[in-house]
Scaffold this motif. Structure first.
Motif, mmCIF file in Angstrom:
data_model
loop_
_atom_site.group_PDB
_atom_site.id
_atom_site.type_symbol
_atom_site.label_atom_id
_atom_site.label_comp_id
_atom_site.label_asym_id
_atom_site.label_seq_id
_atom_site.Cartn_x
_atom_site.Cartn_y
_atom_site.Cartn_z
ATOM 1 N N SER A 295 4.369 10.059 6.363
ATOM 2 C CA SER A 295 4.463 8.645 5.995
ATOM 3 C C SER A 295 3.672 7.826 7.010
ATOM 4 O O SER A 295 3.619 8.162 8.188
ATOM 5 C CB SER A 295 5.911 8.180 5.916
ATOM 6 O OG SER A 295 6.556 8.324 7.164
ATOM 7 N N TYR A 296 3.065 6.781 6.503
ATOM 8 C CA TYR A 296 2.177 5.935 7.309
ATOM 9 C C TYR A 296 2.488 4.461 7.061
ATOM 10 O O TYR A 296 2.912 4.083 5.965
ATOM 11 C CB TYR A 296 0.720 6.131 6.898
ATOM 12 C CG TYR A 296 0.192 7.531 6.996
ATOM 13 C CD1 TYR A 296 -0.481 7.964 8.140
ATOM 14 C CD2 TYR A 296 0.322 8.419 5.935
ATOM 15 C CE1 TYR A 296 -1.001 9.249 8.220
ATOM 16 C CE2 TYR A 296 -0.190 9.708 6.013
ATOM 17 C CZ TYR A 296 -0.843 10.116 7.152
ATOM 18 O OH TYR A 296 -1.353 11.384 7.232
ATOM 19 N N LEU A 297 2.237 3.637 8.059
ATOM 20 C CA LEU A 297 2.145 2.194 7.877
ATOM 21 C C LEU A 297 0.665 1.892 7.772
ATOM 22 O O LEU A 297 -0.124 2.286 8.639
ATOM 23 C CB LEU A 297 2.748 1.435 9.054
ATOM 24 C CG LEU A 297 4.254 1.515 9.189
ATOM 25 C CD1 LEU A 297 4.708 0.735 10.413
ATOM 26 C CD2 LEU A 297 4.950 0.999 7.944
ATOM 27 N N HIS B 225 -2.197 -1.021 7.331
ATOM 28 C CA HIS B 225 -2.546 -2.443 7.408
ATOM 29 C C HIS B 225 -3.889 -2.626 6.702
ATOM 30 O O HIS B 225 -4.907 -2.115 7.171
ATOM 31 C CB HIS B 225 -2.648 -2.896 8.867
ATOM 32 C CG HIS B 225 -1.348 -2.808 9.593
ATOM 33 N ND1 HIS B 225 -0.488 -3.866 9.698
ATOM 34 C CD2 HIS B 225 -0.759 -1.771 10.235
ATOM 35 C CE1 HIS B 225 0.573 -3.492 10.374
ATOM 36 N NE2 HIS B 225 0.435 -2.221 10.710
ATOM 37 N N ALA C 86 5.210 -3.730 1.252
ATOM 38 C CA ALA C 86 6.227 -4.576 1.865
ATOM 39 C C ALA C 86 6.206 -5.929 1.156
ATOM 40 O O ALA C 86 5.144 -6.421 0.786
ATOM 41 C CB ALA C 86 5.954 -4.747 3.353
ATOM 42 N N VAL D 124 1.533 -5.337 4.759
ATOM 43 C CA VAL D 124 1.527 -3.936 5.162
ATOM 44 C C VAL D 124 1.960 -3.089 3.969
ATOM 45 O O VAL D 124 2.687 -3.553 3.092
ATOM 46 C CB VAL D 124 2.442 -3.709 6.392
ATOM 47 C CG1 VAL D 124 3.896 -3.904 6.044
ATOM 48 C CG2 VAL D 124 2.209 -2.347 6.993
ATOM 49 N N ILE E 164 3.422 0.902 2.880
ATOM 50 C CA ILE E 164 4.002 2.165 3.317
ATOM 51 C C ILE E 164 3.410 3.234 2.420
ATOM 52 O O ILE E 164 3.496 3.145 1.192
ATOM 53 C CB ILE E 164 5.530 2.146 3.210
ATOM 54 C CG1 ILE E 164 6.094 1.024 4.084
ATOM 55 C CG2 ILE E 164 6.116 3.513 3.594
ATOM 56 C CD1 ILE E 164 7.503 0.636 3.743
ATOM 57 N N VAL F 227 3.298 7.283 1.539
ATOM 58 C CA VAL F 227 3.916 8.597 1.687
ATOM 59 C C VAL F 227 3.017 9.599 0.982
ATOM 60 O O VAL F 227 2.642 9.401 -0.176
ATOM 61 C CB VAL F 227 5.338 8.625 1.072
ATOM 62 C CG1 VAL F 227 5.952 10.022 1.206
ATOM 63 C CG2 VAL F 227 6.232 7.579 1.729
ATOM 64 N N VAL G 143 3.933 7.470 10.917
ATOM 65 C CA VAL G 143 5.246 7.226 11.510
ATOM 66 C C VAL G 143 6.156 8.446 11.402
ATOM 67 O O VAL G 143 7.159 8.544 12.078
ATOM 68 C CB VAL G 143 5.932 5.977 10.907
ATOM 69 C CG1 VAL G 143 5.177 4.721 11.299
ATOM 70 C CG2 VAL G 143 6.060 6.074 9.409
#
Length: 79
Positions: free
Chosen positions: A5-7, A9, A33, A38, A40, A42, A70
């Protein structure tokens, strides 16, 4: 199976466009979000080779300003 999983931007003003692009990619699920610029991301691939190809494809997307992993793990296959 590698699951990460990543954030993510996005570049300014590119959140919706980037979310759509990532959603259309194989092995990706995107959750935007609601109160921030941002995403998310997966990812779930079937092998380390598929994961490497996906990583290379993600690195080519110019609308990604910053992407930070993350969480990541690899579940062993039962044979």
């Amino acid at each position: 199976m590698p699951i990460k999983s990543y954030l993510v931007h996005p570049s300014e003003g590119k959140k919706d466009q980037l979310a759509q692009k990532l959603s259309n990619m194989e092995h990706c699920e995107v959750l935007p979000a609601e109160n921030e610029e941002v995403l998310i991301l997966v990812t779930e691939t079937n092998s380390k080779q598929e994961e490497e190809i996906l990583k290379e494809n993600l690195e080519q997307i110019s609308d990604i300003k910053l992407m930070a992993m993350v969480s990541g793990f690899d579940t062993p296959k039962n044979t």
